[in-house]
Design a protein around this motif. Structure first.
Motif, PDB file in Angstrom:
ATOM      1  N   CYS A 268       0.817  -1.217   0.000  1.00 13.41           N
ATOM      2  CA  CYS A 268       0.000   0.000   0.000  1.00 13.41           C
ATOM      3  C   CYS A 268       0.850   1.266   0.000  1.00 13.41           C
ATOM      4  O   CYS A 268       0.425   2.307  -0.512  1.00 13.41           O
ATOM      5  CB  CYS A 268      -0.917   0.010   1.224  1.00 13.41           C
ATOM      6  N   THR A 269       2.022   1.189   0.589  1.00  8.63           N
ATOM      7  CA  THR A 269       2.945   2.315   0.651  1.00  8.63           C
ATOM      8  C   THR A 269       4.263   1.903   0.016  1.00  8.63           C
ATOM      9  O   THR A 269       4.845   0.895   0.419  1.00  8.63           O
ATOM     10  CB  THR A 269       3.201   2.736   2.119  1.00  8.63           C
ATOM     11  N   PRO A 270       4.759   2.642  -0.978  1.00  6.73           N
ATOM     12  CA  PRO A 270       6.051   2.287  -1.598  1.00  6.73           C
ATOM     13  C   PRO A 270       7.169   2.257  -0.558  1.00  6.73           C
ATOM     14  O   PRO A 270       7.229   3.103   0.338  1.00  6.73           O
ATOM     15  CB  PRO A 270       6.265   3.410  -2.618  1.00  6.73           C
ATOM     16  N   TYR A 271       8.060   1.300  -0.699  1.00  4.28           N
ATOM     17  CA  TYR A 271       9.115   1.126   0.289  1.00  4.28           C
ATOM     18  C   TYR A 271      10.092   2.287   0.346  1.00  4.28           C
ATOM     19  O   TYR A 271      10.789   2.458   1.353  1.00  4.28           O
ATOM     20  CB  TYR A 271       9.870  -0.184   0.034  1.00  4.28           C
ATOM     21  N   HIS A 272      10.166   3.101  -0.701  1.00  4.59           N
ATOM     22  CA  HIS A 272      11.153   4.187  -0.663  1.00  4.59           C
ATOM     23  C   HIS A 272      10.849   5.202   0.438  1.00  4.59           C
ATOM     24  O   HIS A 272      11.737   5.962   0.853  1.00  4.59           O
ATOM     25  CB  HIS A 272      11.271   4.869  -2.026  1.00  4.59           C
ATOM     26  N   TYR A 273       9.615   5.209   0.958  1.00  2.28           N
ATOM     27  CA  TYR A 273       9.314   6.098   2.084  1.00  2.28           C
ATOM     28  C   TYR A 273      10.025   5.660   3.360  1.00  2.28           C
ATOM     29  O   TYR A 273      10.093   6.421   4.333  1.00  2.28           O
ATOM     30  CB  TYR A 273       7.804   6.169   2.312  1.00  2.28           C
ATOM     31  N   SER A 274      10.571   4.448   3.351  1.00  2.00           N
ATOM     32  CA  SER A 274      11.357   3.986   4.497  1.00  2.00           C
ATOM     33  C   SER A 274      12.560   4.887   4.737  1.00  2.00           C
ATOM     34  O   SER A 274      13.010   5.055   5.884  1.00  2.00           O
ATOM     35  CB  SER A 274      11.850   2.555   4.262  1.00  2.00           C
TER      36      SER A 274
ATOM     37  N   ILE B  82       3.167  10.259   3.251  1.00  2.87           N
ATOM     38  CA  ILE B  82       3.361   9.177   2.281  1.00  2.87           C
ATOM     39  C   ILE B  82       2.341   9.292   1.152  1.00  2.87           C
ATOM     40  O   ILE B  82       1.375  10.050   1.234  1.00  2.87           O
ATOM     41  CB  ILE B  82       3.186   7.789   2.943  1.00  2.87           C
ATOM     42  N   GLN B  83       2.589   8.511   0.128  1.00  2.00           N
ATOM     43  CA  GLN B  83       1.573   8.229  -0.884  1.00  2.00           C
ATOM     44  C   GLN B  83       1.024   6.846  -0.556  1.00  2.00           C
ATOM     45  O   GLN B  83       1.795   5.900  -0.326  1.00  2.00           O
ATOM     46  CB  GLN B  83       2.199   8.242  -2.284  1.00  2.00           C
TER      47      GLN B  83
ATOM     48  N   ASN C 218       0.649  17.050   3.202  1.00  2.00           N
ATOM     49  CA  ASN C 218       1.344  16.696   1.964  1.00  2.00           C
ATOM     50  C   ASN C 218       1.361  15.195   1.695  1.00  2.00           C
ATOM     51  O   ASN C 218       2.154  14.714   0.884  1.00  2.00           O
ATOM     52  CB  ASN C 218       2.767  17.254   1.963  1.00  2.00           C
ATOM     53  N   SER C 219       0.484  14.448   2.351  1.00  2.00           N
ATOM     54  CA  SER C 219       0.279  13.043   1.995  1.00  2.00           C
ATOM     55  C   SER C 219      -0.692  12.962   0.823  1.00  2.00           C
ATOM     56  O   SER C 219      -1.443  13.898   0.550  1.00  2.00           O
ATOM     57  CB  SER C 219      -0.279  12.261   3.186  1.00  2.00           C
TER      58      SER C 219
END
Length: 252
Positions: free
Chosen positions: A110-116, A220-221, A139-140
């Motif tokens: 559901c959330t791309p891992y790059h937000y890690s 996040i997106q 800004n999500s």
């Protein structure tokens, strides 16, 4: 609750442990594991992937094991003989982890891992020990929203929880399934977790505050998983029981 003691082969502590809690996710777990491994590989992060099963009744365990030869990161598949709840699965994976940082991410990507990386930067900066993704910061971006009934229930609970429990006033999203922790704090907090169901996130936050841990949120997106296993309506009795328990344990 009896403390979990899980053993694995001695090895150098990885930078990042990724915990994926699953329940009847045979159709999605391969994609989840591959996405996690690709993120670790692309960023050259030494890491491990931990699939924590919650008593699945389908072929989730076999599907996860079959991906082992296709990835470079160590893969640990933890099984449980019966269905206890998402909180139990996340707890098991967290306690088993050995990373300097530990992320739990819901199945379904559901959330791309790059937000890690955003979460890791917050933790490395020293301002907090827990970094929580939020779907509701200014800004999500919610790409695919939940069905209206889930949105209504979510709004109701977001108003109810702070009234009943001493949650930090600055938090905008307590239930998003994408959270990173400093490893020692994660293992300490989750070792003593009692909630096995959907409200485990709240107990983690309350226990973190009790131990003086700071919590940061990051935008996040996010996209809703149309095949989500989490249902507040189907688990209303357990949710109510856990909410009452948290109220008397932390309110007084």
């Amino acid at each position: 609750m009896q403390k979990i003691v899980l053993k694995k082969d001695p090895q150098l502590a990885p930078l990042l442990s990724i915990v994926i809690p699953v329940y009847n996710e045979a159709a999605k777990i391969r994609t989840d594991i591959l996405a996690a491994d690709r993120f670790l590989s692309d960023n050259r992060f030494p890491g491990e992937i931990i699939v924590s099963d919650d008593g699945s009744e389908d072929t989730t365990l076999n599907a996860a094991q079959q991906v082992r030869e296709q990835i470079s990161a160590p893969l640990h598949v933890l099984s449980c003989p019966r269905h206890n709840g998402k909180g139990a699965a996340v707890r098991r994976g967290m306690v088993f982890s050995s990373g300097l940082f530990v992320l739990f991410a819901d199945s379904g990507h559901c959330t791309p891992y790059h937000y890690s990386i955003d979460a890791m930067c917050l933790l490395q900066g020293g301002s907090c020990q827990l970094a929580h993704a939020s779907r509701f910061m200014s800004n999500s971006e919610i790409v695919i929203p939940q069905p209206l009934i889930r949105q209504w229930i979510g709004r109701l609970l977001r108003r109810l929880f702070p009234v009943l429990l001493p949650l930090p006033e600055n938090l905008t999203d307590t239930q998003c399934g994408f959270k990173m922790y400093k490893g020692p704090q994660a293992r300490m907090i989750y070792q003593n977790l009692r909630c096995t169901g959907a409200l485990f996130d709240l107990e983690v936050i309350l226990n973190a505050r009790k131990h003086g841990c700071q919590i940061c949120e990051f935008p996040i997106q996010w996209k809703a998983d149309p095949d989500s296993r989490t249902s507040f309506l189907n688990n209303i009795v357990k949710i109510t029981t856990e909410l009452i328990s948290l109220f008397f344990r932390f309110r007084f």
